[in-house]
Design a protein around this motif. Structure first.
Motif, PDB file in Angstrom:
ATOM      1  N   LEU A  55      86.024  31.218  -0.009  1.00  7.52           N
ATOM      2  CA  LEU A  55      87.451  31.191   0.309  1.00  7.52           C
ATOM      3  C   LEU A  55      88.266  32.177  -0.520  1.00  7.52           C
ATOM      4  CD1 LEU A  55      88.095  27.356   0.788  1.00  7.52           C
ATOM      5  CD2 LEU A  55      88.017  29.124   2.538  1.00  7.52           C
ATOM      6  N   LYS A  56      87.583  32.986  -1.326  1.00  6.47           N
ATOM      7  CA  LYS A  56      88.321  33.912  -2.189  1.00  6.47           C
ATOM      8  C   LYS A  56      89.114  34.937  -1.373  1.00  6.47           C
ATOM      9  CE  LYS A  56      87.824  37.129  -6.038  1.00  6.47           C
ATOM     10  NZ  LYS A  56      88.891  36.517  -6.838  1.00  6.47           N
ATOM     11  N   LYS A  58      74.897  37.539   1.322  1.00  8.12           N
ATOM     12  CA  LYS A  58      74.803  37.718   2.767  1.00  8.12           C
ATOM     13  C   LYS A  58      74.626  36.394   3.478  1.00  8.12           C
ATOM     14  CE  LYS A  58      72.679  42.282   2.184  1.00  8.12           C
ATOM     15  NZ  LYS A  58      71.448  43.079   2.392  1.00  8.12           N
ATOM     16  N   THR A  59      73.816  35.514   2.896  1.00  7.63           N
ATOM     17  CA  THR A  59      73.516  34.236   3.544  1.00  7.63           C
ATOM     18  C   THR A  59      74.759  33.384   3.706  1.00  7.63           C
ATOM     19  OG1 THR A  59      71.286  34.252   2.618  1.00  7.63           O
ATOM     20  CG2 THR A  59      72.126  32.148   3.395  1.00  7.63           C
ATOM     21  N   LYS A  60      75.512  33.198   2.625  1.00  6.28           N
ATOM     22  CA  LYS A  60      76.630  32.253   2.667  1.00  6.28           C
ATOM     23  C   LYS A  60      77.750  32.737   3.585  1.00  6.28           C
ATOM     24  CE  LYS A  60      78.915  33.930  -1.514  1.00  6.28           C
ATOM     25  NZ  LYS A  60      79.324  33.607  -2.888  1.00  6.28           N
ATOM     26  N   LEU A  61      77.971  34.048   3.630  1.00  6.30           N
ATOM     27  CA  LEU A  61      79.024  34.560   4.500  1.00  6.30           C
ATOM     28  C   LEU A  61      78.677  34.373   5.980  1.00  6.30           C
ATOM     29  CD1 LEU A  61      80.015  37.827   2.599  1.00  6.30           C
ATOM     30  CD2 LEU A  61      81.295  35.688   2.752  1.00  6.30           C
ATOM     31  N   SER A  62      77.385  34.382   6.301  1.00  5.73           N
ATOM     32  CA  SER A  62      76.978  34.161   7.695  1.00  5.73           C
ATOM     33  C   SER A  62      77.123  32.701   8.101  1.00  5.73           C
ATOM     34  CB  SER A  62      75.525  34.612   7.887  1.00  5.73           C
ATOM     35  OG  SER A  62      74.634  33.753   7.177  1.00  5.73           O
ATOM     36  N   TRP A  63      77.171  31.809   7.120  1.00  4.72           N
ATOM     37  CA  TRP A  63      77.276  30.376   7.406  1.00  4.72           C
ATOM     38  C   TRP A  63      78.724  29.931   7.622  1.00  4.72           C
ATOM     39  CZ3 TRP A  63      73.464  28.453   3.065  1.00  4.72           C
ATOM     40  CH2 TRP A  63      72.156  28.599   3.535  1.00  4.72           C
ATOM     41  N   VAL A  64      79.664  30.672   7.096  1.00  2.00           N
ATOM     42  CA  VAL A  64      81.076  30.279   7.161  1.00  2.00           C
ATOM     43  C   VAL A  64      81.837  31.394   7.873  1.00  2.00           C
ATOM     44  CG1 VAL A  64      83.079  29.579   5.838  1.00  2.00           C
ATOM     45  CG2 VAL A  64      80.808  29.034   5.000  1.00  2.00           C
ATOM     46  N   VAL A  65      82.143  31.177   9.135  1.00  2.00           N
ATOM     47  CA  VAL A  65      82.752  32.247   9.931  1.00  2.00           C
ATOM     48  C   VAL A  65      84.258  32.037  10.090  1.00  2.00           C
ATOM     49  CG1 VAL A  65      82.652  33.533  12.089  1.00  2.00           C
ATOM     50  CG2 VAL A  65      80.564  32.530  11.148  1.00  2.00           C
ATOM     51  N   LYS A  66      84.654  30.953  10.743  1.00  2.00           N
ATOM     52  CA  LYS A  66      86.073  30.748  11.022  1.00  2.00           C
ATOM     53  C   LYS A  66      86.344  29.273  11.290  1.00  2.00           C
ATOM     54  CE  LYS A  66      85.363  31.800  15.934  1.00  2.00           C
ATOM     55  NZ  LYS A  66      85.771  32.623  17.080  1.00  2.00           N
ATOM     56  N   GLY A  67      87.609  28.966  11.546  1.00  2.00           N
ATOM     57  CA  GLY A  67      88.021  27.615  11.942  1.00  2.00           C
ATOM     58  C   GLY A  67      87.759  26.574  10.868  1.00  2.00           C
ATOM     59  N   GLU A  68      87.447  25.375  11.300  1.00  2.18           N
ATOM     60  CA  GLU A  68      87.243  24.257  10.377  1.00  2.18           C
ATOM     61  C   GLU A  68      86.067  24.507   9.441  1.00  2.18           C
ATOM     62  OE1 GLU A  68      88.909  21.566   9.682  1.00  2.18           O
ATOM     63  OE2 GLU A  68      90.476  21.809  11.168  1.00  2.18           O
ATOM     64  N   PHE A  69      85.048  25.240   9.896  1.00  2.16           N
ATOM     65  CA  PHE A  69      83.897  25.528   9.041  1.00  2.16           C
ATOM     66  C   PHE A  69      84.313  26.384   7.847  1.00  2.16           C
ATOM     67  CE2 PHE A  69      80.920  25.178  12.951  1.00  2.16           C
ATOM     68  CZ  PHE A  69      81.074  23.794  12.927  1.00  2.16           C
ATOM     69  N   LEU A  70      85.185  27.371   8.094  1.00  5.63           N
ATOM     70  CA  LEU A  70      85.671  28.196   6.993  1.00  5.63           C
ATOM     71  C   LEU A  70      86.557  27.377   6.065  1.00  5.63           C
ATOM     72  CD1 LEU A  70      86.023  30.914   5.571  1.00  5.63           C
ATOM     73  CD2 LEU A  70      87.870  31.435   7.164  1.00  5.63           C
ATOM     74  N   LEU A  71      87.403  26.511   6.630  1.00  7.85           N
ATOM     75  CA  LEU A  71      88.309  25.700   5.815  1.00  7.85           C
ATOM     76  C   LEU A  71      87.545  24.711   4.944  1.00  7.85           C
ATOM     77  CD1 LEU A  71      91.140  24.995   8.431  1.00  7.85           C
ATOM     78  CD2 LEU A  71      91.198  26.598   6.518  1.00  7.85           C
ATOM     79  N   LEU A  72      86.393  24.231   5.441  1.00  6.90           N
ATOM     80  CA  LEU A  72      85.556  23.350   4.614  1.00  6.90           C
ATOM     81  C   LEU A  72      85.003  24.109   3.420  1.00  6.90           C
ATOM     82  CD1 LEU A  72      84.469  20.503   4.323  1.00  6.90           C
ATOM     83  CD2 LEU A  72      82.597  21.104   5.874  1.00  6.90           C
ATOM     84  N   GLY A  73      84.956  25.422   3.536  1.00  3.17           N
ATOM     85  CA  GLY A  73      84.716  26.295   2.395  1.00  3.17           C
ATOM     86  C   GLY A  73      83.343  26.175   1.770  1.00  3.17           C
TER      87      GLY A  73
END
Length: 894
Positions: A709-710, A566-581
């Motif tokens: 990123l899976k 739950k924690t990690k998915l809340s930290w990576v939402v969209k855009g460049e933050f998601l791409l940084l993975g």
């Protein structure tokens, strides 16, 4: 038959043998006798090897002998290396106590901490610390003697130290300032040191210190079980219910197995504090005494193969096939004994405060049982262990230098390791070791010794450090065990790709300025390059967080931790933050941990870890490394003024994109491309699978389930690690990249197919660089890349285009005035057929190419020594009437 097999095998006394090669010491010889033997050998030789069985006390004795013999004075000290940090600390404290000296005199220095001061006379340290000191002072002039402890573990840095110190000893002898080198080992496998002529021209003497520990009875299973975890449980059950008091130590292969057995034993032998309150403690003790005072049952030893044992101990029945069903065991046990079991886990990632519990006395009325990985084999001595249960297996990390694939395998341990494990049972009293395998299997299948680490791990960082110490020809270095030649070649190739080494002559690849900067940091070369490329101050802080965490073992929890999902998915939402993975997840976790620790100290950090599922021990280690790197950077570049107490804010999207580019530049050889629809179909893989090809593997790899990123499955990614589980390849630490970045940041792995004339190359006056658009492929597989603009590669076309820009007046402004008088359009010089003509127009290109002058900066340097350089070639493009004016302003930039 039984009586005969139960007779104790008595150890024969070992006589002192004063041969040039081996000096032995009797186990009952007084300490002063051993000291005399050792000090005589040291006085007569520059190098000696001390071999002592488990319990011989060599680790603490030898430094004391040297100290009392005067090898430490105002100018010189005694150095002792330990392969593990915990050992450097604990042994220094023990030696200080036995010598009745303070920590000012007997000190330690490890990666993140230490108490070494100006008065230090005995310095305990890790092997990596001493290797760093050698880089600054090759002769180690402030040491009178160096002790390399636990050499039998064959750690990489210990092997490197032995090779280097073998040369330092000779140099110090030539300068009449001898250095004493003592190599200490727990096994007799010292041929790699003593008989290696590359290391020592004269064979060093070997001092054998016999063990002072109590005898240990070794029991083998009659049949090797398939499920060693179940067998370990059965063995502990029988020991606890049928044998006298004494702590139990169980060896398993990994954290998961340890936890499983701990939970099962706690369920079967529960401990409840309410049952042991003041009123009931006396009763419990009385019951325990009654239980232990009962006549002991007769045990049939025909079910055992016994190697050696003492005659004052009972052994267990081994008819495991007749055991009751596990569901019935608890009721049966509680009728046999009312004594609970104090079960504690022990593995490397366990927090320190939980590890320390094994040294505490168990609650009254409880027997201690420690379930451990091989961390208890050498590093720790658990008090009062009388029974050892050895599964015979160990988990090893195997590494393929060609593909960089890692895999964890569970294999049979070495015979030397089995003996080390057994020795833990005889430290305080006679003990027993129950081996969960047959004697035939042990004799026939177990290797004698474990492979040296240099044979099983990547050596990129080792080679970089050696090159930085000007050890250029690695193949000629006196390794105790030479690594495979292919391993060295592949490591040097990777360092060349990273720009740390340059391709040299005669198989010698010298270190580059970038490589020297990378070698300054205690990091793998990939991470060191990332740090060197992070020039912006804010980016450095972010990259330090990421690099520090990625350098720590098991920083991120497994996927099965619900809080973590739950924690990690809340930290990576969209855009460049998601791409940084996954690296964005690491960045957020370090920032959150920093905030929690500053706000509420270690208590706040513990609460944060409980909430998120992170490992407190890993975070603290990453934080220490982060601070160490900051201090190192501030000393090297004071203008940076990096802060170790920084409140981290989220990066901007632009900064996140820059970090992705830096990560690609650091891991340019770890790029993966997602399979196309046709490729998925061809490989019989479902369309929704996150399946990829890597540049150096033919097999398909998959993004690990733990990666954020899976689900999004980007087309191109860079990964930190690749490993194999059950014949399936997985990548971890995944960050998305853009394929057009590859020719820019991974140009050494890209093949340029064509420099395009449209869009036309351009010259940047501010940077003095030319840029062009290309078609290129990446890697051995030749993956096609989108068109990308890069700095003009060093090919012949580059000089044609520079000549074109000079003629147009783009490079040197004064020449713009003559553009209108040119005898032909500058485009003529770009025609491919021009180089085949003996035309005066092409002489300008030939001159630039001949001298490799591909920028205004290089041409200006030529003009400092030759003011007419390129004048004649330029005048070929102008009518005679313009020559006088051109000569008057030449060189046009000075």
């Amino acid at each position: 038959m039984n009586a005969k097999r139960n007779c104790a095998v008595k150890k024969q006394p070992i006589l002192i043998n004063r041969t040039p090669e081996i000096i032995e010491s009797r186990s009952k010889l007084p300490i002063i006798g051993e000291e005399q033997v050792i000090m005589e050998a040291i006085s007569e030789n520059d190098v000696i090897i001390v071999v002592g069985e488990t319990g011989s006390g060599k680790t603490t004795q030898v430094p004391q002998f040297l100290y009392e013999a005067g090898y430490a004075n105002e100018n010189m000290m005694i150095g002792v290396t330990e392969p593990r940090r915990i050992a450097a600390i604990s042994v220094s404290q023990r030696v200080a106590k036995e010598l009745n000296e303070t920590s000012d005199i007997v000190s330690y220095l490890i990666r993140f901490e230490g108490n070494v001061g100006p008065n230090t006379k005995i310095k305990f340290m890790t092997d990596g610390v001493l290797l760093k000191e050698i880089q600054n002072d090759f002769l180690l002039n402030k040491y009178s003697s160096i002790i390399l402890d636990e050499a039998h573990e064959r750690r990489i840095f210990t092997d490197i130290l032995i090779g280097i110190l073998s040369r330092v000893v000779r140099l110090r002898r030539k300068r009449s300032n001898p250095l004493k080198l003592i190599i200490m080992s727990a096994t007799l496998k010292v041929d790699d040191f003593s008989k290696n002529e590359k290391l020592f021209f004269d064979k060093p003497p070997i001092i054998l210190l016999s063990s002072r520990q109590f005898p240990v009875t070794i029991h083998f299973n009659k049949i090797t079980p398939i499920d060693y975890l179940a067998e370990a449980y059965n063995k502990v059950y029988k020991i606890h219910t049928k044998l006298p008091a004494g702590a139990i130590l169980v060896f398993l292969t990994g954290k998961l197995e340890v936890r499983q057995l701990v939970l099962k034993l706690r369920k079967v032998f529960p401990y409840k504090e309410s049952d042991f309150e003041v009123g009931s403690k006396t009763k419990c003790k009385t019951n325990l005494k009654k239980e232990m005072s009962k006549p002991l049952p007769d045990i049939n030893l025909d079910d055992y193969d016994i190697e050696r044992h003492s005659d004052d101990e009972l052994t267990l029945s081994e008819n495991s096939s007749n055991d009751e069903d596990n569901d019935e065991v608890p009721r049966k046990i509680m009728r046999l004994t009312s004594s609970p079991l104090w079960v504690l886990p022990l593995y490397s990632m366990l927090p320190v405060h939980k590890q320390s519990k094994i040294f505490e006395a168990p609650p009254s009325g409880c027997r201690l049982c420690v379930v451990s990985t091989n961390v208890a084999e050498l590093s720790l001595t658990i008090p009062n262990v009388k029974y050892v249960v050895d599964c015979g297996k160990t988990k090893v990390k195997e590494y393929d230098p060609l593909t960089s694939v890692s895999r964890f395998s569970i294999v049979w341990e070495s015979k030397a390791s089995a003996n080390q494990r057994a020795g833990r049972a005889g430290r305080t009293s006679p003990g027993h070791c129950y081996r969960l395998f047959s004697s035939a299997l042990f004799n026939d299948e177990f290797p004698e010794w474990s492979l040296p680490e240099i044979k099983t791990t990547p050596i990129d960082n080792v080679i970089l450090q050696m090159k930085n110490m000007k050890i250029d020809k690695i193949i000629s270095f006196p390794f105790p065990t030479m690594p495979d030649k292919q391993t060295i070649i592949e490591a040097e190739k990777r360092l060349i790709l990273l720009g740390a080494l340059e391709v040299g002559n005669n198989d010698v690849n010298n270190i580059t300025p970038l490589g020297k900067s990378m070698a300054a940091f205690p990091l793998s070369p990939h991470y060191a390059k990332m740090l060197c490329l992070s020039k912006d101050r804010i980016l450095i802080q972010y990259m330090l967080y990421i690099i520090s965490a990625m350098s720590v073992q098991e920083y991120l929890p497994g996927e099965n931790v619900e809080a973590w999902k739950k924690t990690k998915l809340s930290w990576v939402v969209k855009g460049e933050f998601l791409l940084l993975g996954d690296l964005m997840v690491i960045l957020r976790s370090m920032g959150g941990a920093s905030y929690a620790m500053k706000k509420s100290g270690l208590g706040g950090l513990q609460e944060y870890c409980n909430k998120t599922g992170l490992h407190q021990k890993s975070i603290l280690e990453a934080w220490k490394l982060n601070n160490q790197l900051i201090n190192q950077l501030n000393m090297s570049v004071p203008s940076l003024k990096l802060n170790t107490d920084l409140d981290m804010t989220l990066p901007t999207p632009i900064q996140a994109k820059q970090m992705r580019q830096i990560i690609l530049a650091g891991f340019l050889d770890r790029v993966a491309r997602r399979l196309t629809t046709n490729e998925l179909s061809k490989n019989n893989i479902r369309p929704n699978k996150a399946a990829y090809y890597t540049s150096n593997l033919l097999s398909v790899v998959y993004i690990h389930n733990s990666s954020v990123l899976k689900k999004s499955k980007p087309d191109w990614v860079v990964y930190q690690d690749i490993f194999e589980v059950q014949n399936k390849m997985y990548i971890k630490g995944v960050t998305a990249i853009e394929p057009e970045w590859l020719p820019v940041y991974a140009n050494k792995l890209c093949k340029i197919l064509k420099v395009l004339n449209e869009p036309k190359p351009r010259y940047n006056e501010e940077t003095d660089k030319m840029y062009c658009t290309i078609n290129a492929t990446y890697g051995q597989a030749g993956w096609s890349l989108p068109q990308a603009e890069i700095e003009f590669p060093d090919i012949e076309q580059k000089y044609s285009w520079l000549a074109y820009f000079i003629l147009n007046g783009n490079v040197f402004a004064p020449l713009k005035n003559f553009r209108q008088y040119l005898l032909s359009e500058p485009d003529l010089i770009l025609k491919p057929w021009m180089k085949f003509l003996k035309d005066s127009f092409y002489l300008l290109v030939r001159k630039l190419n001949e001298n490799r002058d591909d920028s205004a900066t290089k041409i200006k340097k030529r003009w400092l020594n030759n003011s007419t350089y390129l004048l004649e070639e330029y005048l070929n493009w102008l009518p005679q009437t313009a020559h006088k004016e051109v000569k008057s302003i030449w060189p046009p930039s000075i």
